[in-house]
Design an enzyme around this catalytic site. Structure first.
Site, short mmCIF file in Angstrom:
data_model
loop_
_atom_site.label_atom_id
_atom_site.label_comp_id
_atom_site.label_asym_id
_atom_site.label_seq_id
_atom_site.Cartn_x
_atom_site.Cartn_y
_atom_site.Cartn_z
N ILE A 176 0.82 -1.23 0.00
CA ILE A 176 0.00 0.00 0.00
C ILE A 176 0.85 1.27 0.00
O ILE A 176 0.31 2.37 -0.08
CB ILE A 176 -0.97 0.05 1.20
CG1 ILE A 176 -0.20 0.01 2.53
CG2 ILE A 176 -1.99 -1.08 1.12
CD1 ILE A 176 -1.08 0.34 3.72
N LYS A 187 13.80 -2.00 9.68
CA LYS A 187 12.81 -2.99 9.25
C LYS A 187 13.16 -4.25 10.04
O LYS A 187 14.14 -4.94 9.71
CB LYS A 187 12.96 -3.22 7.74
CG LYS A 187 12.12 -4.33 7.17
CD LYS A 187 10.81 -3.82 6.67
CE LYS A 187 9.98 -4.96 6.11
NZ LYS A 187 8.65 -4.51 5.66
N GLU A 229 9.47 0.10 10.28
CA GLU A 229 8.41 -0.38 9.39
C GLU A 229 8.11 -1.85 9.66
O GLU A 229 9.00 -2.71 9.57
CB GLU A 229 8.81 -0.20 7.91
CG GLU A 229 7.69 -0.65 6.98
CD GLU A 229 8.07 -0.63 5.50
OE1 GLU A 229 9.09 -0.03 5.13
OE2 GLU A 229 7.32 -1.26 4.72
N1 LIG Z 1 2.97 7.45 -3.37
C1 LIG Z 1 3.32 6.57 -4.30
N2 LIG Z 1 3.44 6.95 -5.59
C2 LIG Z 1 3.77 6.07 -6.56
N3 LIG Z 1 4.02 4.77 -6.33
C3 LIG Z 1 3.93 4.32 -5.07
C4 LIG Z 1 3.57 5.19 -3.99
N4 LIG Z 1 3.53 4.46 -2.86
C5 LIG Z 1 3.86 3.20 -3.21
N5 LIG Z 1 4.10 3.11 -4.52
C6 LIG Z 1 4.49 1.88 -5.26
O1 LIG Z 1 3.64 0.82 -4.85
C7 LIG Z 1 4.37 -0.36 -4.62
C8 LIG Z 1 4.20 -0.80 -3.16
O2 LIG Z 1 4.72 0.21 -2.33
P1 LIG Z 1 5.50 -0.12 -0.97
O3 LIG Z 1 5.89 1.19 -0.37
O4 LIG Z 1 6.60 -1.10 -1.21
O5 LIG Z 1 4.33 -0.84 -0.14
P2 LIG Z 1 4.37 -1.61 1.28
O6 LIG Z 1 5.62 -1.18 1.99
O7 LIG Z 1 3.12 -1.19 1.96
O8 LIG Z 1 4.37 -3.05 0.94
C9 LIG Z 1 5.82 -0.04 -4.98
O9 LIG Z 1 6.04 -0.44 -6.31
C10 LIG Z 1 5.89 1.45 -4.86
O10 LIG Z 1 6.88 2.03 -5.68
MG LIG Z 2 7.20 -2.30 2.83
#
Ligand SMILES: Nc1ncnc2c1ncn2[C@@H]1O[C@H](COP(=O)(O)OP(=O)(O)O)[C@@H](O)[C@H]1O
Ligand SMILES: [Mg+2]
Length: 212
Positions: A14, A33, A100
């Site tokens: 997300i 992490k 995180e």
């Molecule tokens: N604000 C944002 N704008 C563009 N892409 C995003 C944004 N937030 C997350 N993403 C993309 O969505 C995917 C999941 O994000 P991530 O931060 O790794 O999620 P989580 O840590 O919750 O699993 C990644 O490919 C990331 O680059």
């Molecule tokens: Mg993550």
């Protein structure tokens, strides 16, 4: 003691890591992490280091680095180990700290332990990351109810995604938890673009002034 935050939320994928990168950059904080599941792709710590332009010395090494991208309880089992909660104590660092979690709030670390249990012990304020897309009202309110049930301190909600004012409003209204802001979808995700979006949509003073 300086500010410490746990970044958790409703789900995996997300934007918690992207948000953490922005927050770590903005605060000049350390990032940890505790449990990384999956080592073939860029790890979350590596993403934060890259996107947040975080110096290597402010990335605290993971307590567990598990090979399989799965729920930590399963990834650990597949690696032939058991995650010991005693080893998951937040590190003492000389500055603010962003921690995180993996996946969402109720993700299992072992047969008996979920992340929320750790957060309840740590008593570090949690930032609840929530999507703005359909389905998020239910997930976010469930998360917050589970956190209250366990007396986990809640710092606020960080929305991630395109603007959805009615959704954000009803979540805040029904939960009584404040919105910290909304990180929009950034088409060209660079350190500069992310930093700009974060500064435009969040008040860094709220985070910088926080004391545990
Ligand atoms: N604000 C944002 N704008 C563009 N892409 C995003 C944004 N937030 C997350 N993403 C993309 O969505 C995917 C999941 O994000 P991530 O931060 O790794 O999620 P989580 O840590 O919750 O699993 C990644 O490919 C990331 O680059
Ligand atoms: Mg993550």
């Amino acid at each position: 003691m300086t500010a410490r935050f746990v970044v958790s939320g409703t789900d995996t994928g997300i934007g918690k890591t992207v948000f953490s990168a922005a927050l770590t950059n903005a605060l000049g904080s350390f990032y940890w992490k505790p449990v990384q599941s999956g080592l073939d792709e860029e790890t979350d710590a590596e993403t934060v280091r890259r996107l947040g332009a975080v110096p290597a010395e402010r990335i605290v090494p993971e307590a567990y680095r598990l090979a399989t991208p799965a729920s930590p309880h399963l990834s650990a089992r597949l690696d032939g180990i058991t995650i010991d909660p005693e080893t998951l104590t937040p590190p003492h660092v000389d500055g603010p700290l962003v921690i995180e979690g993996a996946g969402g709030l109720m993700v299992p670390l072992s047969e008996r332990l979920v992340f929320a249990d750790l957060f309840a012990q740590w008593k570090i304020p949690v930032i609840v990351c929530a999507r703005t897309t359909l389905g998020t009202i239910n997930h976010t309110l469930l998360c917050i109810e589970a956190m209250r049930h366990r007396a986990i301190p809640i710092f606020g909600i960080a929305f991630i995604g395109d603007e959805n004012l009615e959704t954000e409003k009803i979540i805040v209204q029904l939960s009584g938890v404040r919105s910290l802001g909304r990180l929009p979808i950034i088409p060209d995700l660079t350190t500069a673009g992310l930093g700009k979006a974060f500064r435009e949509n969040f008040d860094i003073d709220i985070f910088a002034d926080a004391r545990p």
